[in-house]
Structure formats: structure tokens, C-alpha cells
Design a protein around this motif. Structure first.
Motif: not given
Length: 152
Positions: A8-12
Motif C-alpha cells: 500500500l505504501f508503494t501504491v500511495m
């Protein structure tokens, strides 16, 4: 599910980079290469503050994605990047006043459903090393001796 936070950090960060790039290009206005050295113009674009910050954020996103890929299956991690479309569409609606019509909302819903289905597959629990909570993934490395047929 242990690496979902990193995914999710990658997505954000990926979505944040897109939003920064859009802001940067809006602040530059329409781009024209007429009568200007294209390399100089490209450097002006790249080093404008929002574009440069967006590119740096992409580097952070890619580093995070590489970490994730070292821990989980590609077929599990990669589809989560589609959530960046969702984040970008929602933020573009609020920040840039872009259109968010019924077709886009339906597409966003499909992306979310698909991502939930992939998350349920449990691919994030299968680490590369034994003892990480999942079964180990076998890897085969090819040395130059194996490729050339040389036996030691």
C-alpha cells in the motif's frame, strides 16, 4: 498479508507521484518545442519543482516495489498497483476538479473488487525464505558453468 503495508505504501507513493507530475505540468502550461532546443526544454521540465518532486517520489515508490517483489509473488503484488488508479481518480476529482462520472466510478469499483479477490488469494504470505510463515519458493540459478555445459 504481512507485506500489505509495504504494498500500500508503494501504491500511495505511485499515486502521489502522478498527482505531483500533473501539478507540475499544469504549472508549466502548454509545452511547445518550437524554436527551443528540445534538450534544454526537457531539462526545464524535469527540474521544475513539482515534476522533480514527482520523479523523486517515483524513485521511492520503485524502491518500495522492489522490496515487495523480494518478499511476495509478482502475481500477487503487481495487481495491487491498480489501486493507484483509484487513488489518483479520487484525488484528481477533489484537487484538480476532474470529472468522475458513472463510467469511471464503475471502473474504480471493478478495480477494487478485483484487488480484494487477489488479496484473498494469500500470495503475500509466501515468502522466499523458510520460516517467514509461508512455504519457500524454489529458485534455480544458472551459473555460467551450467549454461556452457562445463562440469567441475
Amino acid at each position: 498479508m504481512k507485506y500489505i503495508a509495504f504494498i500500500l505504501f508503494t501504491v500511495m507513493t505511485n499515486a502521489a507521484a502522478q498527482l505531483m507530475l500533473k501539478q507540475g505540468m499544469m504549472s508549466l502550461g502548454p509545452i511547445s518545442f518550437e524554436g527551443v532546443n528540445p534538450i534544454i526544454k526537457l531539462l526545464q521540465i524535469v527540474f521544475s519543482p513539482w515534476v522533480f518532486l514527482g520523479l523523486c517520489t517515483f524513485v521511492i515508490s520503485m524502491a518500495s516495489h522492489l522490496y515487495v517483489l523480494s518478499k511476495v509473488e509478482l502475481s500477487f503484488a503487481y495487481p495491487f498497483l491498480s489501486l493507484a488508479y483509484v487513488v489518483v481518480a479520487v484525488f484528481a476529482y477533489f484537487v484538480f476538479r476532474e470529472d468522475l462520472n458513472a463510467w469511471r466510478i464503475a471502473g474504480i469499483a471493478f478495480i477494487c473488487v478485483g484487488t480484494v479477490l487477489i488479496a484473498q488469494s494469500g500470495g503475500a504470505d509466501q515468502g522466499h525464505e523458510p520460516g517467514e510463515g509461508g512455504k519457500a519458493t524454489q529458485t534455480t540459478s544458472l551459473s555460467t558453468d551450467k549454461i556452457s555445459g562445463t562440469v567441475r
